[in-house]
Design a protein around this motif. Structure first.
Motif, PDB file in Angstrom:
ATOM      1  N   LEU A   6       5.847   0.824   5.858  1.00  0.00           N
ATOM      2  CA  LEU A   6       4.657   1.493   5.349  1.00  0.00           C
ATOM      3  C   LEU A   6       3.490   1.431   6.336  1.00  0.00           C
ATOM      4  N   ALA A   7       3.561   0.460   7.259  1.00  0.00           N
ATOM      5  CA  ALA A   7       2.453   0.251   8.195  1.00  0.00           C
ATOM      6  C   ALA A   7       2.526   1.155   9.424  1.00  0.00           C
ATOM      7  N   GLY A   8       3.621   1.887   9.577  1.00  0.00           N
ATOM      8  CA  GLY A   8       3.785   2.748  10.753  1.00  0.00           C
ATOM      9  C   GLY A   8       4.300   4.118  10.383  1.00  0.00           C
ATOM     10  N   ASP A   9       4.473   4.972  11.403  1.00  0.00           N
ATOM     11  CA  ASP A   9       4.943   6.326  11.132  1.00  0.00           C
ATOM     12  C   ASP A   9       6.055   6.779  12.069  1.00  0.00           C
ATOM     13  N   ASP A  10       6.598   5.874  12.873  1.00  0.00           N
ATOM     14  CA  ASP A  10       7.697   6.217  13.777  1.00  0.00           C
ATOM     15  C   ASP A  10       9.003   6.216  12.979  1.00  0.00           C
ATOM     16  N   VAL A  11       9.445   7.397  12.580  1.00  0.00           N
ATOM     17  CA  VAL A  11      10.629   7.517  11.722  1.00  0.00           C
ATOM     18  C   VAL A  11      11.888   7.060  12.448  1.00  0.00           C
ATOM     19  N   ALA A  12      11.984   7.333  13.746  1.00  0.00           N
ATOM     20  CA  ALA A  12      13.173   6.940  14.504  1.00  0.00           C
ATOM     21  C   ALA A  12      13.316   5.421  14.576  1.00  0.00           C
ATOM     22  N   ALA A  13      12.189   4.708  14.607  1.00  0.00           N
ATOM     23  CA  ALA A  13      12.227   3.248  14.683  1.00  0.00           C
ATOM     24  C   ALA A  13      12.652   2.635  13.353  1.00  0.00           C
ATOM     25  N   LYS A  40       0.849  -1.179   0.000  1.00  0.00           N
ATOM     26  CA  LYS A  40       0.000   0.000   0.000  1.00  0.00           C
ATOM     27  C   LYS A  40       0.893   1.240   0.000  1.00  0.00           C
ATOM     28  N   LEU A  41       1.288   1.651  -1.182  1.00  0.00           N
ATOM     29  CA  LEU A  41       2.226   2.762  -1.317  1.00  0.00           C
ATOM     30  C   LEU A  41       1.510   4.103  -1.176  1.00  0.00           C
ATOM     31  N   PRO A  42       2.180   5.078  -0.562  1.00  0.00           N
ATOM     32  CA  PRO A  42       1.596   6.427  -0.479  1.00  0.00           C
ATOM     33  C   PRO A  42       1.400   7.010  -1.876  1.00  0.00           C
ATOM     34  N   GLN A  43       0.457   7.917  -1.986  1.00  0.00           N
ATOM     35  CA  GLN A  43       0.220   8.570  -3.267  1.00  0.00           C
ATOM     36  C   GLN A  43       1.486   9.284  -3.724  1.00  0.00           C
ATOM     37  N   GLY A  44       1.849   9.086  -4.972  1.00  0.00           N
ATOM     38  CA  GLY A  44       3.039   9.726  -5.525  1.00  0.00           C
ATOM     39  C   GLY A  44       4.279   8.871  -5.473  1.00  0.00           C
ATOM     40  N   VAL A  45       4.239   7.744  -4.756  1.00  0.00           N
ATOM     41  CA  VAL A  45       5.365   6.803  -4.722  1.00  0.00           C
ATOM     42  C   VAL A  45       5.105   5.713  -5.752  1.00  0.00           C
ATOM     43  N   ARG A  48      11.307   5.379   6.679  1.00  0.00           N
ATOM     44  CA  ARG A  48       9.992   6.030   6.608  1.00  0.00           C
ATOM     45  C   ARG A  48      10.093   7.504   6.234  1.00  0.00           C
ATOM     46  N   ALA A  49      11.225   8.114   6.546  1.00  0.00           N
ATOM     47  CA  ALA A  49      11.402   9.536   6.229  1.00  0.00           C
ATOM     48  C   ALA A  49      11.388   9.792   4.725  1.00  0.00           C
ATOM     49  N   PHE A  50      11.636   8.741   3.940  1.00  0.00           N
ATOM     50  CA  PHE A  50      11.781   8.927   2.491  1.00  0.00           C
ATOM     51  C   PHE A  50      10.651   8.291   1.687  1.00  0.00           C
ATOM     52  N   LEU A  51       9.674   7.700   2.375  1.00  0.00           N
ATOM     53  CA  LEU A  51       8.529   7.100   1.680  1.00  0.00           C
ATOM     54  C   LEU A  51       7.511   8.190   1.383  1.00  0.00           C
ATOM     55  N   GLN A  52       7.948   9.124   0.560  1.00  0.00           N
ATOM     56  CA  GLN A  52       7.196  10.335   0.253  1.00  0.00           C
ATOM     57  C   GLN A  52       6.974  10.452  -1.256  1.00  0.00           C
ATOM     58  N   PRO A  53       6.004  11.289  -1.670  1.00  0.00           N
ATOM     59  CA  PRO A  53       5.767  11.482  -3.105  1.00  0.00           C
ATOM     60  C   PRO A  53       7.055  11.791  -3.861  1.00  0.00           C
ATOM     61  N   THR A  54       7.130  11.282  -5.055  1.00  0.00           N
ATOM     62  CA  THR A  54       8.248  11.356  -6.014  1.00  0.00           C
ATOM     63  C   THR A  54       9.272  10.253  -5.815  1.00  0.00           C
ATOM     64  N   LEU A  55       9.207   9.480  -4.699  1.00  0.00           N
ATOM     65  CA  LEU A  55      10.132   8.357  -4.544  1.00  0.00           C
ATOM     66  C   LEU A  55       9.787   7.265  -5.546  1.00  0.00           C
ATOM     67  N   GLU A  56      10.819   6.687  -6.160  1.00  0.00           N
ATOM     68  CA  GLU A  56      10.646   5.524  -7.027  1.00  0.00           C
ATOM     69  C   GLU A  56      11.322   4.331  -6.363  1.00  0.00           C
ATOM     70  N   ILE A  57      10.618   3.221  -6.290  1.00  0.00           N
ATOM     71  CA  ILE A  57      11.163   2.004  -5.689  1.00  0.00           C
ATOM     72  C   ILE A  57      11.487   1.020  -6.806  1.00  0.00           C
ATOM     73  N   TYR A  58      12.725   0.554  -6.817  1.00  0.00           N
ATOM     74  CA  TYR A  58      13.160  -0.475  -7.755  1.00  0.00           C
ATOM     75  C   TYR A  58      13.393  -1.751  -6.944  1.00  0.00           C
ATOM     76  N   TRP A  59      12.736  -2.854  -7.354  1.00  0.00           N
ATOM     77  CA  TRP A  59      12.815  -4.099  -6.603  1.00  0.00           C
ATOM     78  C   TRP A  59      12.933  -5.302  -7.524  1.00  0.00           C
ATOM     79  N   CYS A  60      13.638  -6.303  -7.061  1.00  0.00           N
ATOM     80  CA  CYS A  60      13.658  -7.604  -7.738  1.00  0.00           C
ATOM     81  C   CYS A  60      13.744  -8.686  -6.667  1.00  0.00           C
ATOM     82  N   PRO A  61      13.322  -9.912  -6.980  1.00  0.00           N
ATOM     83  CA  PRO A  61      13.381 -11.009  -6.014  1.00  0.00           C
ATOM     84  C   PRO A  61      14.816 -11.295  -5.576  1.00  0.00           C
TER      85      PRO A  61
END
Length: 237
Positions: free
Chosen positions: A213-220, A7-12, A224-237
């Motif tokens: 993505l399930a929480g908002d405690d950035v220190a933990a 469940k990605l934030p809008q813009g990610v 989470r500080a970077f899961l913001q609009p305009t971020l692109e995630i590149y992933w592979c298995p």
């Protein structure tokens, strides 16, 4: 779990690749395109990358791209407190796999200083980074604990380094694993990048990202500080 299930934030946005080879190739092509655009727009481009073993194939692919490398500045999101010759040095990694051939013409800005202690080196890097043009492209990684760059949970300077409006650009940090001492760009500087990419591979990283993505405690989980609009995630298995 598939990346499409997050469940990605809008813009990610997320890009899935079948294997690490295809991810490295796709990311290198995209980054080269963004660096060319920056050079065309203002005559120079700034690339900030992360270290570790995961980006090696990406570095090798990027080094082969057709770029005016003499107009590119490359630096690191973070550095381990070891000499460049050490196997764990991120600067050493770049010199071996990215700054080769035509890419050796790029200007490299090192965070490490052999003649200073950790705090002095952080202050020196802060001064150098103050003269850096705006960051065009940032490539981040992520650990299974949710850290990114060397912004580790429970590190003594973490709260200051995570300030979104902080003026300091580089902080001495502590990692839970050897080598403990690190240098890291601050959240404020990293977040200022025009293009931001999180590059990860494997199911464990997908599980970590899902937890972030399930929480908002950035220190933990500092990622989470970077899961913001305009971020692109590149992933592979």
């Amino acid at each position: 779990m598939a990346i499409s299930e997050l469940k990605l934030p809008q813009g990610v946005s997320a890009h899935a690749f079948k294997n690490p080879v295809l991810l490295a190739d796709g990311l290198a092509l995209k980054v080269a395109e963004q660096l060319r655009a920056a050079i065309e727009a203002r005559g120079t481009a700034v690339l900030v990358v992360s270290g570790g073993r995961s980006p090696v194939a990406f570095f090798q692919n990027l080094a082969k791209q057709a770029l005016d490398w003499s107009k590119v500045v490359v630096t690191l999101a973070d550095e381990r407190w070891v000499p460049v010759e050490h196997a764990d040095s991120n600067a050493g990694l770049l010199k071996r796999y990215l700054l080769q051939g035509p890419a050796a013409r790029a200007k490299f800005l090192s965070l490490y200083s052999a003649t200073a202690n950790l705090e002095e080196a952080a202050q020196n890097a802060d001064r150098l980074l103050a003269e850096l043009p705006p960051i065009d492209v940032l490539i981040l990684g992520m650990g299974d604990d949710g850290h990114t760059a060397s912004l580790f949970p429970d590190s003594p300077n973490l709260a200051d380094a995570l300030k979104l409006d902080g003026s300091r650009r580089c902080w001495p940090m502590l990692a839970p694993t050897v080598p403990h001492q690190r240098l890291s760009m601050s959240r404020a500087l990293l977040a200022s990048a025009t293009h931001k990419v999180l590059s990860i591979s494997g199911q464990s990283k997908l599980t970590t990202l899902n937890a972030a993505l399930a929480g908002d405690d950035v220190a933990a989980m500092p990622i989470r500080a970077f899961l913001q609009p305009t971020l692109e995630i590149y992933w592979c298995p």
